[in-house]
Design a protein around this motif. Sequence first.
Motif, PDB file in Angstrom:
ATOM      1  N   CYS A 272       0.803  -1.121   0.223  1.00 48.21           N
ATOM      2  CA  CYS A 272      -0.236  -0.065   0.009  1.00 48.21           C
ATOM      3  C   CYS A 272       0.860   1.331  -0.053  1.00 48.21           C
ATOM      4  O   CYS A 272       1.873   1.181   0.604  1.00 48.21           O
ATOM      5  N   TRP A 273       0.473   2.104  -0.724  1.00 51.92           N
ATOM      6  CA  TRP A 273       1.221   3.362  -1.011  1.00 51.92           C
ATOM      7  C   TRP A 273       0.447   4.538  -0.689  1.00 51.92           C
ATOM      8  O   TRP A 273      -0.738   4.558  -1.349  1.00 51.92           O
ATOM      9  N   SER A 274       0.912   5.485   0.075  1.00 54.73           N
ATOM     10  CA  SER A 274       0.077   7.040   0.315  1.00 54.73           C
ATOM     11  C   SER A 274       0.425   7.979  -0.978  1.00 54.73           C
ATOM     12  O   SER A 274       1.719   7.663  -1.141  1.00 54.73           O
ATOM     13  N   LEU A 275      -0.530   8.731  -1.249  1.00 55.85           N
ATOM     14  CA  LEU A 275      -0.373   9.652  -2.232  1.00 55.85           C
ATOM     15  C   LEU A 275      -0.418  11.115  -1.684  1.00 55.85           C
ATOM     16  O   LEU A 275      -1.386  11.398  -1.040  1.00 55.85           O
ATOM     17  N   TYR A 276       0.556  12.084  -2.200  1.00 54.09           N
ATOM     18  CA  TYR A 276       0.636  13.281  -1.303  1.00 54.09           C
ATOM     19  C   TYR A 276      -0.381  14.172  -2.093  1.00 54.09           C
ATOM     20  O   TYR A 276      -1.229  14.709  -1.465  1.00 54.09           O
ATOM     21  N   HIS A 277      -0.607  13.889  -3.572  1.00 56.86           N
ATOM     22  CA  HIS A 277      -1.801  14.705  -4.052  1.00 56.86           C
ATOM     23  C   HIS A 277      -3.117  13.970  -4.401  1.00 56.86           C
ATOM     24  O   HIS A 277      -2.731  12.744  -4.611  1.00 56.86           O
ATOM     25  N   SER A 278      -4.073  14.445  -4.470  1.00 60.49           N
ATOM     26  CA  SER A 278      -5.240  14.059  -4.443  1.00 60.49           C
ATOM     27  C   SER A 278      -5.502  13.265  -6.007  1.00 60.49           C
ATOM     28  O   SER A 278      -5.291  13.992  -7.007  1.00 60.49           O
ATOM     29  N   ALA A 279      -5.876  11.983  -6.149  1.00 66.61           N
ATOM     30  CA  ALA A 279      -5.977  11.165  -7.532  1.00 66.61           C
ATOM     31  C   ALA A 279      -7.519  11.251  -7.755  1.00 66.61           C
ATOM     32  O   ALA A 279      -8.310  11.088  -6.978  1.00 66.61           O
ATOM     33  N   ASP A 280      -7.754  11.141  -9.172  1.00 63.95           N
ATOM     34  CA  ASP A 280      -9.131  11.102  -9.707  1.00 63.95           C
ATOM     35  C   ASP A 280      -9.288   9.729 -10.055  1.00 63.95           C
ATOM     36  O   ASP A 280      -8.890   9.112 -10.965  1.00 63.95           O
ATOM     37  N   THR A 281      -9.825   8.624  -8.884  1.00 66.52           N
ATOM     38  CA  THR A 281     -10.049   7.507  -8.978  1.00 66.52           C
ATOM     39  C   THR A 281     -10.763   6.963 -10.118  1.00 66.52           C
ATOM     40  O   THR A 281     -10.657   5.910 -10.807  1.00 66.52           O
ATOM     41  N   LYS A 282     -11.823   7.738 -10.680  1.00 72.24           N
ATOM     42  CA  LYS A 282     -12.756   7.333 -11.613  1.00 72.24           C
ATOM     43  C   LYS A 282     -11.843   7.642 -12.914  1.00 72.24           C
ATOM     44  O   LYS A 282     -12.502   6.847 -13.949  1.00 72.24           O
TER      45      LYS A 282
END
Length: 96
Positions: free
Chosen positions: A57-67
């Motif tokens: 599992c990895w945390s992302l600093y910037h929000s991603a658009d999962t759609k």
Amino acid sequence: MASKIVYTPSNCIYHDKDNYYMEIELPGIKKENIDVELTENSVCVRGDKDNLAYSGCWSLYHSADTKKASAEFDNGLLKVTLPFKEPIETIKLEVK
């Protein structure tokens, strides 16, 4: 029944101004045995075979658009592309 040996897969994570790119090595795993779970700020991958599992599992600093995320698997390499919700603005920092 013996428990599975769990390994954290080798990976490479990088980005440009529009997307995160993840390359995750899952040697010997079949595509149908891979699970990818996403949130706006994390990615979790699990790949299973016989008595072995890859899990990370990895945390992302910037929000991603999962759609708009996509994943491709070929010859043991999982490639995940995650577009940012908002483009990143960068500046150049002078090194003294």
